[in-house]
Design a protein around this motif. Structure first.
Motif, PDB file in Angstrom:
ATOM      1  N   LYS A  29       0.845  -1.202   0.000  1.00  0.00           N
ATOM      2  CA  LYS A  29       0.000   0.000   0.000  1.00  0.00           C
ATOM      3  C   LYS A  29       0.876   1.247   0.000  1.00  0.00           C
ATOM      4  CE  LYS A  29      -4.211  -1.810   1.872  1.00  0.00           C
ATOM      5  NZ  LYS A  29      -5.168  -1.924   2.942  1.00  0.00           N
ATOM      6  N   GLY A  30       0.469   2.239  -0.778  1.00  0.00           N
ATOM      7  CA  GLY A  30       1.214   3.477  -0.865  1.00  0.00           C
ATOM      8  C   GLY A  30       2.183   3.527  -2.031  1.00  0.00           C
ATOM      9  N   LYS A  31       2.466   2.363  -2.650  1.00  0.00           N
ATOM     10  CA  LYS A  31       3.364   2.340  -3.815  1.00  0.00           C
ATOM     11  C   LYS A  31       2.576   2.737  -5.059  1.00  0.00           C
ATOM     12  CE  LYS A  31       7.254  -0.388  -2.647  1.00  0.00           C
ATOM     13  NZ  LYS A  31       7.777   0.482  -1.622  1.00  0.00           N
ATOM     14  N   ARG A  32       3.240   3.459  -5.961  1.00  0.00           N
ATOM     15  CA  ARG A  32       2.633   3.831  -7.233  1.00  0.00           C
ATOM     16  C   ARG A  32       2.998   2.752  -8.240  1.00  0.00           C
ATOM     17  NH1 ARG A  32       0.055   8.075  -9.303  1.00  0.00           N
ATOM     18  NH2 ARG A  32       0.649   8.900 -11.320  1.00  0.00           N
ATOM     19  N   VAL A  33       1.995   2.193  -8.896  1.00  0.00           N
ATOM     20  CA  VAL A  33       2.236   1.102  -9.842  1.00  0.00           C
ATOM     21  C   VAL A  33       1.740   1.477 -11.232  1.00  0.00           C
ATOM     22  CG1 VAL A  33       2.181  -0.710  -8.085  1.00  0.00           C
ATOM     23  CG2 VAL A  33       0.073  -0.044  -9.221  1.00  0.00           C
ATOM     24  N   ASN A  34       2.245   0.747 -12.194  1.00  0.00           N
ATOM     25  CA  ASN A  34       2.005   0.985 -13.609  1.00  0.00           C
ATOM     26  C   ASN A  34       1.730  -0.401 -14.187  1.00  0.00           C
ATOM     27  OD1 ASN A  34       2.816   0.962 -16.369  1.00  0.00           O
ATOM     28  ND2 ASN A  34       4.077   2.766 -16.049  1.00  0.00           N
ATOM     29  N   SER A  64      -5.440   3.285  -2.696  1.00  0.00           N
ATOM     30  CA  SER A  64      -6.151   4.548  -2.922  1.00  0.00           C
ATOM     31  C   SER A  64      -7.552   4.346  -3.488  1.00  0.00           C
ATOM     32  CB  SER A  64      -5.354   5.424  -3.893  1.00  0.00           C
ATOM     33  OG  SER A  64      -5.303   4.816  -5.168  1.00  0.00           O
ATOM     34  N   SER A  65      -8.114   3.143  -3.347  1.00  0.00           N
ATOM     35  CA  SER A  65      -9.416   2.873  -3.969  1.00  0.00           C
ATOM     36  C   SER A  65     -10.523   3.781  -3.435  1.00  0.00           C
ATOM     37  CB  SER A  65      -9.820   1.411  -3.804  1.00  0.00           C
ATOM     38  OG  SER A  65     -10.018   1.091  -2.450  1.00  0.00           O
ATOM     39  N   ALA A  72      -7.799   2.807  -7.982  1.00  0.00           N
ATOM     40  CA  ALA A  72      -8.233   1.558  -8.606  1.00  0.00           C
ATOM     41  C   ALA A  72      -9.523   1.075  -7.962  1.00  0.00           C
ATOM     42  CB  ALA A  72      -7.157   0.501  -8.428  1.00  0.00           C
ATOM     43  N   ILE A  73     -10.211   0.163  -8.646  1.00  0.00           N
ATOM     44  CA  ILE A  73     -11.342  -0.504  -8.012  1.00  0.00           C
ATOM     45  C   ILE A  73     -10.806  -1.298  -6.817  1.00  0.00           C
ATOM     46  CG2 ILE A  73     -12.780  -0.583 -10.080  1.00  0.00           C
ATOM     47  CD1 ILE A  73     -11.908  -3.484 -10.467  1.00  0.00           C
TER      48      ILE A  73
END
Length: 109
Positions: A29-34, A64-65, A72-73
């Protein structure tokens, strides 16, 4: 985990690593993903994919849902935790976790 079959989370989200990633960084949680993605219904019916959208990845911050877009969902938010770079994971999301809160068009997020 890998090669142990599907893992079911308390929320009902199920995931299975089809190809474990090899990166050092583990998604938390808290990581930005691509991510590159494919969306299918439970019967296997193909809905959409990032490949059909000029291979534009979906970029979001894990956990961040509940935030405004581009969160994201909820099911994806949970199901991606623990992945590593380069991994391929099948995530099966129950209907109640497959829609974006606040979007009233009845389409999956």
């Amino acid at each position: 985990g890998a090669n142990n079959g599907p893992t079911k989370l308390p929320s009902g989200v199920t995931y299975e690593d089809l190809r474990p990633g090899t990166g050092d960084v583990i998604v938390t949680k808290g990581k930005r993903v691509n991510i590159q993605w494919v969306l299918k219904r439970s019967n296997g019916y193909y809905v959409d994919s990032s490949e059909r959208n000029d291979s534009i990845p979906f970029i979001f911050t894990v956990g961040s849902s509940k935030d405004p877009p581009p969160g994201a969902i909820a099911g994806l938010d949970e199901g991606i935790v623990g992945m590593r770079l380069g991994g391929i994971r099948r995530i099966i999301i129950p209907p109640e976790l497959s829609y974006v809160r606040g979007v009233e068009d009845d389409k999956p997020g």
